[in-house]
Design an enzyme around this catalytic site. Structure first.
Site, PDB file in Angstrom:
ATOM      1  N   GLU A  25      27.666  35.216  44.686  1.00 32.44           N
ATOM      2  CA  GLU A  25      26.987  35.574  45.938  1.00 32.44           C
ATOM      3  C   GLU A  25      26.895  34.379  46.888  1.00 32.44           C
ATOM      4  OE1 GLU A  25      26.899  38.557  45.749  1.00 32.44           O
ATOM      5  OE2 GLU A  25      26.159  39.272  43.821  1.00 32.44           O
ATOM      6  N   ASP A  66      36.296  39.709  49.233  1.00 36.47           N
ATOM      7  CA  ASP A  66      36.388  40.380  47.943  1.00 36.47           C
ATOM      8  C   ASP A  66      37.811  40.917  47.781  1.00 36.47           C
ATOM      9  OD1 ASP A  66      33.723  39.968  47.311  1.00 36.47           O
ATOM     10  OD2 ASP A  66      33.068  41.882  48.155  1.00 36.47           O
TER      11      ASP A  66
END
Length: 522
Positions: free
Chosen positions: A183, A322
């Site tokens: 994260e 991602d």
């Protein structure tokens, strides 16, 4: 003088939580197989083809240990093969009603099956090792189950990282020097732990560097380098509000042909309801890919030219995404990625991995990073929620007290440690905070935390055989990380489990109550 305007580092972060044996639809293994079929297969194929042309240092590729374990798991490999076969059958079933869509899906499913059966039958690790050995990619590592590290105790943080880096070494033959900080989470002082673990560089979000992302930056005096996401470049592709995948000509992710499960529509317009969306047109989508790839190359060139003028030297742009964006969320993503990688050198942009950029000297002055993440508000609010932090605190306490030096490996303590790492995954809080399969995330966090408490109680009571019977009853009894050794927990003064009997007994009674209600799965 250099012959390029600057350097672009494309960083792809591949991650899904542990899903094997934990449901199929709408959340569970289906999620894994969709991402595998639509993103991991075509992205790796793209990198292999470009590598075969002699191209090197193309992408910095992160694969989290918990995902890598599933991509090598025989259960998941069998499951994906079945899923790909089902995809082909679904395409055939749609032919009478949607012949053009069915033909396109037939070609895609057939290609995916061919890739799996010829390249992937032994898992992802041999392919990743080959790409890294050939210099096509740099592989990033990370903590075992992708926990939000700033909210972990220092010893638990170190343990999770060591398990993850050791897992990467076993699978790919190298202990990563770079990591994707889960994260992009950071707390002041974490760089010391990274340096102690042999980590030399990590990815953080651009605001952590106050937007000054044109060079890698040493974090304090640690020697650990921070690479900040260049949001001016990254958000051109995908941001919380906009980006190429929302273009009208791309396949719409949210509209389904329910009899077949295929996606027959193009985006058409952001406010167009599903029933009014236009049919997907591969030719229109291909034209959009060419247009948006050219736009991205222009944006990167102009960004690097501006940085070079400001800094007086060639600079760096880190575009980080991602991996699942490319193919799973954005059907045309792999084609766009290939077009970009082919076009950048001709536009005077050097394509590089982070390690290669470091070797080229693209490093600036030291910086002190603030508490940060890439989540909402660029702080910790998404993960720092009482619903999870309280349970995670208890889980860390039980982990610490159950693990540490010993004369022989203890399978019960190893299992306890593995379940603790699964409970501490950042995914559960993220999914709950974002209202994305929130109940599934809550159930998974409670399941693993309850198992930790139950095993801790059994270990404290000396009920070894009962502990083994309990583990054998789990549907996912096989450990995710077979090398995990609870004795390596970094505590020189590890307390015995019995020192917090009251806490363990309370947690164990709660777990037993859940077991009676929900059966052997926890």
């Amino acid at each position: 003088m250099t012959d390029h305007v600057g350097t672009l580092c494309l960083v792809l972060h591949s991650h899904l939580p542990h899903l094997a044996h934990h449901g199929r639809w709408p959340v569970g293994e289906e999620w894994l197989y969709q991402a595998w079929a639509h993103s991991y297969l075509p992205v790796v194929d793209l990198l292999e083809r470009l590598g075969g042309e002699g191209r090197r240092q193309l992408v910095t590729l992160g694969v989290t240990p918990v995902l890598a374990a599933q991509l090598d798991d025989p259960h998941c490999l069998r499951g994906l093969h079945d899923w790909l076969g089902g995809w082909l059958l679904r395409a055939h079933s749609a032919a009478p009603r949607l012949p053009d869509l069915a033909a396109d899906e037939h070609r895609r499913a057939s290609r995916a099956l061919e890739l799996f059966e010829t390249r992937w039958r032994h898992g992802a690790s041999p392919l990743l090792r080959e790409l890294a050995d050939g210099g096509v990619v740099e592989l990033l590592g990370g903590p075992a189950t992708h926990p939000f590290a700033p909210l972990l105790d220092e010893d638990v943080r170190a343990f999770a990282l060591d398990v993850g880096l050791a897992d990467a070494a076993l699978r790919t033959g190298r202990r990563p020097r770079g990591i994707w900080a889960p994260e992009c989470g950071y707390a002041p002082g974490m760089e010391a732990g990274y340096a102690a673990a042999g980590v030399g560089h990590l990815v953080v979000d651009g605001p952590a560097l106050h937007g000054d992302t044109g060079l890698l930056r040493p974090v304090g005096a640690s020697g650990v380098l921070a690479a900040g996401r260049d949001l001016d470049v990254t958000y051109r592709v995908w941001s919380p509000r906009a980006g190429y995948p929302g273009g009208r000509d791309y396949r719409d992710f949210h509209t389904f042909d329910h009899p077949s499960g295929l996606k027959p529509a193009r985006v058409t317009g952001r406010r167009v309801p599903p029933e009014r969306k236009r049919p997907y047109d591969p030719a229109r989508a291909a034209a959009a890919v060419a247009r948006d790839a050219a736009d991205f190359v222009r944006v990167v060139h102009d960004r690097l030219a501006g940085l070079r003028a400001r800094l007086g030297r060639p600079a760096l742009a880190v575009a980080a995404f991602d991996t699942e964006l490319f193919g799973h969320w954005w059907s045309e993503g792999p084609a766009w990625l290939e077009a970009v990688l082919r076009a950048l050198p001709g536009a005077g942009v050097r394509v590089s991995t982070l390690a290669d950029a470091i070797a080229a000297g693209l490093v600036g002055p030291a910086v002190e990073l603030p508490p940060s993440s890439w989540g909402s508000g660029k702080d910790w609010r998404v993960w720092d929620v009482e619903e999870f932090t309280g349970v995670n605190g208890t889980t860390q306490k039980l982990l610490r007290e159950a693990c540490g030096p010993g004369s022989a490996r203890d399978p019960l303590r190893d299992a306890l440690a593995g379940q603790a790492l699964l409970a501490l995954s950042s995914d559960w809080a993220f999914m709950a905070s974002k209202h994305s399969a929130a109940q599934y995330a809550r159930d998974r966090a409670r399941l693993h935390a309850g198992r930790v408490a139950e095993l801790a109680g059994l270990v404290a009571a000396g009920r070894v055989r009962a502990g083994h019977r309990r583990i054998a009853a789990w549907p996912d009894a096989e450990p995710v990380f077979g090398h995990l050794d609870a004795r390596t927990f970094p505590s020189s003064a590890c307390l015995p489990v019995e020192n917090d009997t009251a806490l363990i007994n309370r947690a164990s009674r709660a777990a037993e109550g859940r077991s009676r209600r929900h059966g052997p799965g926890g």
